[in-house]
Design a protein around this motif. Structure first.
Motif, PDB file in Angstrom:
ATOM      1  N   THR A 133       0.825  -1.101  -0.005  1.00  0.00           N
ATOM      2  CA  THR A 133      -0.187   0.028  -0.068  1.00  0.00           C
ATOM      3  C   THR A 133       0.842   1.266   0.032  1.00  0.00           C
ATOM      4  O   THR A 133       0.673   2.223  -0.625  1.00  0.00           O
ATOM      5  N   GLU A 137       0.439   4.154  -2.823  1.00  0.00           N
ATOM      6  CA  GLU A 137       0.066   5.724  -2.506  1.00  0.00           C
ATOM      7  C   GLU A 137       1.215   6.763  -2.876  1.00  0.00           C
ATOM      8  O   GLU A 137       0.936   7.528  -3.455  1.00  0.00           O
ATOM      9  N   SER A 140       0.673   6.956  -6.656  1.00  0.00           N
ATOM     10  CA  SER A 140      -0.458   7.845  -7.229  1.00  0.00           C
ATOM     11  C   SER A 140      -0.382   9.253  -6.644  1.00  0.00           C
ATOM     12  O   SER A 140      -0.889  10.303  -7.332  1.00  0.00           O
ATOM     13  N   LEU A 164      -7.588  -1.690  -0.635  1.00  0.00           N
ATOM     14  CA  LEU A 164      -7.607  -0.523  -1.097  1.00  0.00           C
ATOM     15  C   LEU A 164      -9.036  -0.018  -1.278  1.00  0.00           C
ATOM     16  O   LEU A 164      -9.474   1.094  -1.147  1.00  0.00           O
ATOM     17  N   GLU A 187      -8.992   2.514 -10.053  1.00  0.00           N
ATOM     18  CA  GLU A 187      -9.046   3.948 -10.161  1.00  0.00           C
ATOM     19  C   GLU A 187      -8.872   4.856  -8.926  1.00  0.00           C
ATOM     20  O   GLU A 187      -9.587   4.335  -8.035  1.00  0.00           O
ATOM     21  N   LYS A 188      -7.862   5.566  -8.842  1.00  0.00           N
ATOM     22  CA  LYS A 188      -7.756   6.478  -7.591  1.00  0.00           C
ATOM     23  C   LYS A 188      -8.156   7.901  -7.774  1.00  0.00           C
ATOM     24  O   LYS A 188      -7.344   8.495  -8.521  1.00  0.00           O
ATOM     25  N   THR A 189      -9.322   8.420  -6.960  1.00  0.00           N
ATOM     26  CA  THR A 189      -9.392   9.863  -6.949  1.00  0.00           C
ATOM     27  C   THR A 189      -9.185  10.030  -5.494  1.00  0.00           C
ATOM     28  O   THR A 189      -8.059  10.125  -4.950  1.00  0.00           O
ATOM     29  N   GLN A 191     -10.732   8.201  -3.525  1.00  0.00           N
ATOM     30  CA  GLN A 191     -10.635   6.915  -2.906  1.00  0.00           C
ATOM     31  C   GLN A 191     -10.393   5.944  -4.004  1.00  0.00           C
ATOM     32  O   GLN A 191     -10.371   6.178  -5.375  1.00  0.00           O
ATOM     33  N   TYR A 192     -10.168   4.713  -3.677  1.00  0.00           N
ATOM     34  CA  TYR A 192      -9.941   3.639  -4.620  1.00  0.00           C
ATOM     35  C   TYR A 192     -11.235   3.058  -5.277  1.00  0.00           C
ATOM     36  O   TYR A 192     -12.110   2.716  -4.405  1.00  0.00           O
TER      37      TYR A 192
END
Length: 209
Positions: A133, A137, A140, A164, A187-189, A191-192
């Protein structure tokens, strides 16, 4: 938005013989594993990746190489190898035949919240998810609008992905095991969010040697 393409490595000799293949052991890709990786590469050939982040284990590095050989947009692609994407360590069980009646093996597969590898010097699920993770992180943050290929391992990927997207620890193996060279898109905005899970729809029938 960062888009992650998570891919498990191709099938190996130890996968075929049903032995523990963790973070401290490696096994060559089988011919079927190479073909799986080539097919995955063709399927992803039109995806413009900003980064390929790959486990430092040979089965993952070889899989990534076969995938990227098929890609049309290698100019500008960054390739990095990450120790923190190595598979969970099985300690004294590395390379041993999997005993499906063993309590800890059952916990690893079905109740990771109860898994305790201390008797054989293995790595905990918390350690595995924490280190993987941390890597995701950081990526991202570095590529907030990027598209990233991650090539790693079965236990690592299923626990990481489920963590995630917010599943409780008891359900971190839910939906597993991931198929060899399966593709999962997250997809990460803020949140995942899971977009595609364990996809091998692109695979044509491959005869095992």
């Amino acid at each position: 938005m960062t888009t992650f393409y998570f891919v498990r490595h191709g099938k190996t000799e130890l996968n075929l013989s049903l032995r523990f293949q963790g973070g401290e052991i490696d096994s060559p890709l089988l011919p079927i594993g190479i073909e799986q990786a080539i097919q995955a590469g063709r399927y992803l050939s039109d995806v413009r990746f900003d980064l390929a982040a790959v486990s430092t284990q040979k089965r993952a590095m070889d899989t990534a190489n076969y995938i990227l050989k098929e890609n049309k947009y290698l100019d500008g692609l960054t390739l990095r190898y990450h120790d923190k994407l190595r598979e969970i360590k099985f300690g004294k069980r590395e390379g041993a035949e999997i005993d499906h009646t063993d309590e800890q093996t059952s916990y690893l597969r079905q109740r990771p919240d109860l898994y305790d590898p201390s008797n054989f010097g293995g790595e905990t699920i918390d350690s595995l998810v924490s280190r993987s993770t941390e890597t995701i992180e950081k990526l991202s943050e570095e590529f907030p609008d990027g598209t990233i290929l991650i090539v790693a391992h079965g236990v690592l990927l299923i626990t990481l992905i489920n963590s995630l997207i917010g599943k409780p620890k008891a359900n971190w193996r839910e939906g597993g095991p991931l198929a060899n060279t399966s593709i999962t898109i997250v997809e990460k905005t803020d949140q995942y969010r899971l977009r595609t899970f364990n996809d091998i729809s692109y695979q044509t029938k491959i005869e095992e040697a």
